[in-house]
Design a protein around this motif. Structure first.
Motif, mmCIF file in Angstrom:
data_model
loop_
_atom_site.group_PDB
_atom_site.id
_atom_site.type_symbol
_atom_site.label_atom_id
_atom_site.label_comp_id
_atom_site.label_asym_id
_atom_site.label_seq_id
_atom_site.Cartn_x
_atom_site.Cartn_y
_atom_site.Cartn_z
ATOM 1 N N PRO A 129 10.177 7.465 29.094
ATOM 2 C CA PRO A 129 10.596 7.581 30.493
ATOM 3 C C PRO A 129 10.303 8.969 31.050
ATOM 4 N N LEU A 130 10.206 9.042 32.367
ATOM 5 C CA LEU A 130 9.998 10.322 33.046
ATOM 6 C C LEU A 130 11.224 11.205 32.850
ATOM 7 N N ARG A 131 10.985 12.452 32.405
ATOM 8 C CA ARG A 131 12.065 13.399 32.182
ATOM 9 C C ARG A 131 12.360 14.178 33.461
ATOM 10 N N GLU A 132 13.482 14.879 33.464
ATOM 11 C CA GLU A 132 13.860 15.669 34.639
ATOM 12 C C GLU A 132 12.876 16.796 34.917
ATOM 13 N N ALA A 140 1.330 9.508 37.194
ATOM 14 C CA ALA A 140 2.085 9.122 38.384
ATOM 15 C C ALA A 140 1.950 7.630 38.655
ATOM 16 N N GLU A 141 0.755 7.085 38.449
ATOM 17 C CA GLU A 141 0.552 5.650 38.642
ATOM 18 C C GLU A 141 1.296 4.852 37.582
ATOM 19 N N CYS A 142 1.333 5.355 36.355
ATOM 20 C CA CYS A 142 2.109 4.711 35.300
ATOM 21 C C CYS A 142 3.586 4.641 35.687
ATOM 22 N N ASP A 143 4.127 5.743 36.204
ATOM 23 C CA ASP A 143 5.527 5.760 36.644
ATOM 24 C C ASP A 143 5.746 4.785 37.796
ATOM 25 N N ARG A 144 4.799 4.709 38.728
ATOM 26 C CA ARG A 144 4.936 3.800 39.875
ATOM 27 C C ARG A 144 4.945 2.347 39.420
ATOM 28 N N GLY A 153 10.585 -2.760 37.350
ATOM 29 C CA GLY A 153 12.021 -2.765 37.136
ATOM 30 C C GLY A 153 12.436 -2.868 35.683
ATOM 31 N N ALA A 154 11.476 -2.916 34.769
ATOM 32 C CA ALA A 154 11.794 -3.045 33.347
ATOM 33 C C ALA A 154 12.215 -1.696 32.772
ATOM 34 N N GLU A 155 13.125 -1.737 31.800
ATOM 35 C CA GLU A 155 13.549 -0.511 31.141
ATOM 36 C C GLU A 155 12.419 0.024 30.266
ATOM 37 N N VAL A 156 12.176 1.322 30.351
ATOM 38 C CA VAL A 156 11.106 1.945 29.568
ATOM 39 C C VAL A 156 11.657 2.315 28.194
ATOM 40 N N ASP A 176 -0.305 3.333 26.558
ATOM 41 C CA ASP A 176 0.585 3.002 27.668
ATOM 42 C C ASP A 176 0.041 3.426 29.021
ATOM 43 N N LEU A 177 -0.967 4.291 29.045
ATOM 44 C CA LEU A 177 -1.564 4.713 30.319
ATOM 45 C C LEU A 177 -2.700 3.786 30.762
#
Length: 300
Positions: free
Chosen positions: A20-23, A184-188, A194-197, A225-226
């Motif tokens: 998941p994307l970190r802070e 960024a596209e992976c995060d989008r 809506g699935a949990e990473v 994953d990319l």
């Protein structure tokens, strides 16, 4: 010493699992690097200032200003040494630019090793690895090469023994892809689904395949994953991957953030035949056979 030359390899990621994307804007990774026999050469020559020039097939796509990673590497090394140094860096480029094969990171690693020698610093690999980690997630691996697992942002490395040589074909695409844009596209895409990473985990079957030298098992366990994000940004890569599979590739994957496509072959002969088939049918503009693992940045 007036001139030093370092050869440094490209890489392919045989597993790239993105958490998941970190802070802080990064992602935790499980990143299995594999160095392959496509090389850049970095030549460091005596000079009053740190400058860079680029030769080779991709030279027109490489910046020669302060954004060049080799210049940043040389300056970071000089800062670490606590003195002012100069070097005229000449990069002879064969690794695709912005192709997901760590070409910029390779050049940074080459600059670290070359300038360490040119300036007579004698710094150990551990010091160079520390500097490399501050420059980018892939730079430490470019120093050591071989096969390794990267965690954290990818810069925390554990070397892996492999049971033999693996043979590859790489099909660089026209134009590059920004690594930041692909993440960024992976995060989008993930947010839209809506699935949990899940937290990234090392693939035990892939590890076993690497350790035993089993190309068939490795081919069936390649993962990135990319890849979905890269295909969304560059949908023409999909038919290239499909063509490689149709021509007998044991596995087909986008290398890193792309857009280079990587195909695992049975042996050297199969790799040459696969490369010829991809170009003859127009599935790839160009295709290059290579093998791995190979050593990281080395003085020549």
């Amino acid at each position: 010493m007036s001139s030093v030359t370092v050869r440094v390899p490209a890489k392919v990621n045989v597993q790239l699992s993105v958490g998941p994307l970190r802070e802080d804007g990064y992602h935790d990774l499980v990143n299995v690097f594999h160095a392959v026999s496509i090389f850049d050469e970095v030549v460091a020559k005596e000079s009053e200032a740190i400058t860079v020039r680029v030769n080779g097939k991709w030279s027109d796509q490489v910046p020669v200003d302060d954004s060049n990673l080799a210049i940043r590497a040389a300056r970071a090394l000089a800062k670490h040494a606590g003195r002012t140094y100069g070097a005229d860096l000449v990069i002879n480029k064969d690794i695709p630019v912005a192709g997901g094969m760590a070409g910029g990171s390779a050049d940074a690693a080459g600059a670290l090793v070359a300038c360490n020698e040119l300036w007579g610093l004698g710094l150990p690999l551990e010091d160079l690895m520390e500097i490399a980690g501050d420059l980018g997630s892939d730079v430490p691996f470019s120093l050591i090469g071989g096969t390794a697992v990267g965690t954290g942002r990818g810069e925390q490395l554990s070397e892996l023994p492999t049971g033999g040589t693996f043979h590859w074909v790489f099909a660089p695409a026209i134009g590059g892809l920004s690594t930041a844009s692909v993440y960024a596209e992976c995060d989008r895409l993930r947010q839209a689904s809506g699935a949990e990473v899940p937290w990234p985990q090392l693939n035990d079957s892939l590890m076993e395949a690497l350790g035993t030298g089993d190309a068939y098992a490795l081919g069936s366990n390649l993962s990135n994953d990319l890849q979905a994000a890269a295909l969304t940004l560059r949908p023409e890569l999909g038919p290239t991957l499909d063509a490689g599979r149709q021509h007998g590739a044991l596995g087909a994957i986008v290398s890193g953030s792309g857009p280079t496509c990587a195909f695992l072959a049975i042996d050297a002969t199969h790799a040459r035949d696969l490369a010829e088939s991809l170009t003859a049918t127009g599935a790839a503009r160009t295709a290059v056979a290579a093998h791995g693992p190979v050593q990281g940045a080395v003085l020549i």
